[in-house]
Design a protein around this motif. Structure first.
Motif, mmCIF file in Angstrom:
data_model
loop_
_atom_site.group_PDB
_atom_site.id
_atom_site.type_symbol
_atom_site.label_atom_id
_atom_site.label_comp_id
_atom_site.label_asym_id
_atom_site.label_seq_id
_atom_site.Cartn_x
_atom_site.Cartn_y
_atom_site.Cartn_z
ATOM 1 N N THR A 125 -0.683 6.823 -8.986
ATOM 2 C CA THR A 125 -1.834 7.600 -9.421
ATOM 3 C C THR A 125 -1.452 8.691 -10.412
ATOM 4 O O THR A 125 -2.197 8.975 -11.344
ATOM 5 N N HIS A 126 -0.296 9.293 -10.227
ATOM 6 C CA HIS A 126 0.136 10.386 -11.093
ATOM 7 C C HIS A 126 1.534 10.116 -11.648
ATOM 8 O O HIS A 126 2.351 9.437 -11.020
ATOM 9 N N ILE A 196 8.587 1.317 -9.965
ATOM 10 C CA ILE A 196 8.494 2.674 -9.410
ATOM 11 C C ILE A 196 7.057 2.896 -8.963
ATOM 12 O O ILE A 196 6.115 2.609 -9.706
ATOM 13 N N LEU A 197 6.890 3.391 -7.742
ATOM 14 C CA LEU A 197 5.581 3.769 -7.222
ATOM 15 C C LEU A 197 5.607 5.279 -7.009
ATOM 16 O O LEU A 197 6.227 5.777 -6.071
ATOM 17 N N THR A 198 4.939 6.016 -7.914
ATOM 18 C CA THR A 198 5.016 7.479 -7.893
ATOM 19 C C THR A 198 4.181 8.110 -6.797
ATOM 20 O O THR A 198 4.297 9.307 -6.539
ATOM 21 N N GLY A 199 3.335 7.334 -6.153
ATOM 22 C CA GLY A 199 2.436 7.850 -5.126
ATOM 23 C C GLY A 199 1.046 7.297 -5.367
ATOM 24 O O GLY A 199 0.698 6.893 -6.483
ATOM 25 N N ALA A 209 -14.205 1.540 -4.929
ATOM 26 C CA ALA A 209 -15.204 2.092 -4.003
ATOM 27 C C ALA A 209 -14.634 3.208 -3.142
ATOM 28 O O ALA A 209 -15.326 4.172 -2.809
ATOM 29 N N ASP A 210 -13.360 3.076 -2.754
ATOM 30 C CA ASP A 210 -12.752 4.062 -1.870
ATOM 31 C C ASP A 210 -11.230 3.918 -1.939
ATOM 32 O O ASP A 210 -10.698 3.084 -2.691
ATOM 33 N N LEU A 211 -10.535 4.755 -1.157
ATOM 34 C CA LEU A 211 -9.077 4.720 -1.163
ATOM 35 C C LEU A 211 -8.550 3.363 -0.721
ATOM 36 O O LEU A 211 -7.533 2.875 -1.237
ATOM 37 N N GLY A 212 -9.237 2.726 0.224
ATOM 38 C CA GLY A 212 -8.801 1.419 0.692
ATOM 39 C C GLY A 212 -8.755 0.400 -0.433
ATOM 40 O O GLY A 212 -7.835 -0.432 -0.505
ATOM 41 N N ALA A 213 -9.726 0.455 -1.338
ATOM 42 C CA ALA A 213 -9.746 -0.467 -2.477
ATOM 43 C C ALA A 213 -8.572 -0.195 -3.412
ATOM 44 O O ALA A 213 -7.953 -1.127 -3.951
ATOM 45 N N VAL A 214 -8.258 1.083 -3.605
ATOM 46 C CA VAL A 214 -7.097 1.444 -4.433
ATOM 47 C C VAL A 214 -5.817 0.917 -3.789
ATOM 48 O O VAL A 214 -4.949 0.326 -4.466
ATOM 49 N N GLU A 215 -5.684 1.123 -2.495
ATOM 50 C CA GLU A 215 -4.488 0.668 -1.783
ATOM 51 C C GLU A 215 -4.326 -0.853 -1.857
ATOM 52 O O GLU A 215 -3.209 -1.363 -2.008
ATOM 53 N N HIS A 354 -7.237 14.763 -12.527
ATOM 54 C CA HIS A 354 -7.332 14.579 -11.082
ATOM 55 C C HIS A 354 -6.998 15.916 -10.405
ATOM 56 O O HIS A 354 -6.135 16.660 -10.878
ATOM 57 N N PRO A 355 -7.667 16.283 -9.307
ATOM 58 C CA PRO A 355 -7.392 17.569 -8.655
ATOM 59 C C PRO A 355 -5.917 17.799 -8.334
ATOM 60 O O PRO A 355 -5.408 18.911 -8.505
ATOM 61 N N THR A 356 -5.220 16.775 -7.885
ATOM 62 C CA THR A 356 -3.788 16.933 -7.592
ATOM 63 C C THR A 356 -3.013 17.239 -8.859
ATOM 64 O O THR A 356 -2.111 18.092 -8.860
ATOM 65 N N ALA A 357 -3.332 16.551 -9.954
ATOM 66 C CA ALA A 357 -2.639 16.792 -11.226
ATOM 67 C C ALA A 357 -2.902 18.210 -11.721
ATOM 68 O O ALA A 357 -1.994 18.884 -12.231
ATOM 69 N N VAL A 358 -4.142 18.678 -11.593
ATOM 70 C CA VAL A 358 -4.470 20.045 -11.997
ATOM 71 C C VAL A 358 -3.640 21.044 -11.194
ATOM 72 O O VAL A 358 -3.013 21.961 -11.750
ATOM 73 N N LYS A 359 -3.627 20.870 -9.896
ATOM 74 C CA LYS A 359 -2.904 21.790 -9.015
ATOM 75 C C LYS A 359 -1.407 21.808 -9.334
ATOM 76 O O LYS A 359 -0.787 22.883 -9.447
#
Length: 491
Positions: A125-126, A196-199, A209-215, A354-359
């Motif tokens: 994701t990031h 590489i899987l960064t997270g 639709a949701d996190l499950g679909a991303v996973e 993305h909120p995590t990237a901003v933070k």
């Protein structure tokens, strides 16, 4: 409707046309194809730097707008359809009528770039762009002349693609959909020799639709790892760990990296910061591996470096050579990029949305701000314009001293009930004790900061678009203000 039998790359291709050529990846492909000797044409709209200037330097013309005659009259041998293209696009409709062969971006990359070479694919994701760029740079400094296709302009190469003549190709593996005729994720077209899987977090709310679909999408990617492959995965990501377990990968094919050290995996220790340089130690399975020096700041970039160390080490590159490459890495355009300084105020550009990237970006730059850290945020992506992260954004700006939020630029793209509210974010930030204001457009932000920003401040602009050329306008405003003050004091 496009005929599936024409979804192929025929023999004897000479002229290739790219619909939506100015996407970062599509622009990279255009340059790559031109380097291979093909005649390349393309069309797009809403063009902005750095891709517009990159294509111009390469001598690749971009036709403005989409017109059927570019397909029906010019008759290219192959058409590459970008994932920004909708099925009602005039050129896509002409393509369906023409019977001309077509393919998606990842199909073209597999055929024209990877071929029989081994792919190193960075997904997550990031951090994909920075990690991919650093991976390519380490291979280059090790004398391995990699090919690559990356979603950003790598400063050290002044490009986001290259054919290379070495045994490896570095690919930024995007989980976004492939094309309107192929809704699977782009990275499902690649077979990674090293991955590489960064997270993994929820993102791209317009297609998942949701996190499950991303996973599930990432799970499909991991299952493409060959028998002799290696996955380097972020141990700090719960979703990454979940996907690993569900994919049933042999642990001998997996190495992990993370913030916490241990008996196994890659970790960081002994961090010191003397702006603009950060130094830290890398440990492998609890033993010292190398001392790193870098100008790409922050804990998230230390994690990116760890993952590259793991892959490079698995390819036989020495710790000394890896450290040398990391120290010389200049970064990526639009990733914590220093655009300029005027009137004592530094302006930086970053793709964070993305909120995590901003933070994490604000956290990374905090030690490097001489004065205040001012965050300027444009919610422009398909996800950030939706309410899915409305609450999360309110907790992402604590690292900033002042926050300027632009109203979403095209509210009509999202139904009102699903739409992100900049005004609500502003109120939430104020309730958290943050200094925040909401603005109608970039011009209003420039006017406000031209009176508010002080010498020593760092203004961080966060957007995935051109943001109405706000970076240049800020620098011009600070420069004009400085000249005016100088005139007063010297009068």
């Amino acid at each position: 409707m496009l005929d599936v039998k024409n979804n192929r790359i025929p023999e004897g291709v000479r002229h290739i046309h790219l619909i939506a050529i100015c996407g970062t990846a599509m622009g990279a492909l255009a340059a790559l194809l031109q380097e291979r000797g093909f005649r390349v044409t393309g069309s797009d709209q809403n063009v902005y730097p750095p891709m517009s200037t990159f294509l111009a330097r390469k001598g690749i013309g971009v036709a403005s707008g989409f017109r059927p005659e570019r397909i029906l009259e010019d008759r290219p041998d192959l058409v590459v359809v970008g994932n920004a293209v909708r099925r009602d696009n005039p050129e896509a409709q002409a393509l369906a009528e023409s019977g001309i062969a077509f393919c998606s971006l990842p199909q073209a990359l597999n055929h024209f770039l990877v071929g029989k070479r081994r792919a190193i694919v960075i997904a997550g994701t990031h951090g994909k762009t920075t990690t991919s760029s650093l991976m390519a740079w380490v291979l280059e400094k090790a004398g391995l002349s990699p090919g690559f296709m990356i979603g950003g302009i790598v400063k050290d190469f002044d490009a986001n693609c290259r054919i290379g003549d070495g045994p490896y190709v570095v690919l930024e593996g995007d989980e976004y959909d492939t094309a309107f005729f192929d809704k699977g994720s782009k990275f499902l077209h690649f077979s990674p020799f090293r991955a590489i899987l960064t997270g993994v977090e929820f993102d791209h709310a317009d297609i998942f639709a949701d996190l499950g679909a991303v996973e599930r999408a990432f799970g499909g990617f991991l299952r493409r790892l060959p028998e002799d492959g290696l996955l380097v995965s972020c141990a700090d990501s719960p979703s990454a760990e979940k996907i690993l377990k569900e994919a049933g990968l042999d642990e001998k094919k997996v190495q992990r990296f993370g913030r916490e050290g241990g008996a196994e995996g890659w970790s960081v220790g002994e961090v010191s910061i003397e702006s603009p340089v950060e130094r830290f130690s890398v440990f492998r399975d609890g033993a010292f591996f190398a001392r790193m020096e870098t100008r790409i700041p922050g804990e998230h970039n230390r994690m990116n470096i760890l993952s590259v160390c793991a892959v490079a080490h698995s390819l036989g590159i020495s710790s000394e050579k890896i450290a040398e490459a990391v120290a010389g890495f200049s970064g990526v355009k639009r990733r914590q990029e220093r655009v300029g300084e005027a009137g004592g105020v530094v302006v930086m550009d970053d793709f964070a949305h993305h909120p995590t990237a901003v933070k994490e970006t604000l956290k990374a730059l905090r030690p490097h701000a001489g004065g205040r850290l001012i965050a300027v945020f444009e919610p422009r992506t398909n996800t950030s314009m939706r309410r899915v992260f409305q609450r999360a954004y309110a907790e992402s700006f604590d690292g900033a001293d002042l926050i300027c939020v632009r109203k979403i630029p095209h509210p009509e793209k999202v139904a009102e009930g699903e739409r992100f509210s900049s005004e609500e974010l502003g109120q939430d930030l104020l309730r958290r004790g943050c200094a925040a204001r909401v603005f109608d457009d970039a011009g209003a932000i420039v006017a406000f900061l031209s009176e508010t920003a002080l010498p020593g401040d760092l203004v961080l602009v966060m957007s995935n678009g051109g943001f109405e050329n706000i970076h240049t306008r800020l620098l011009e405003a600070f420069e004009s203000r400085g000249q005016a003050l100088s005139g007063i004091f010297n009068a």
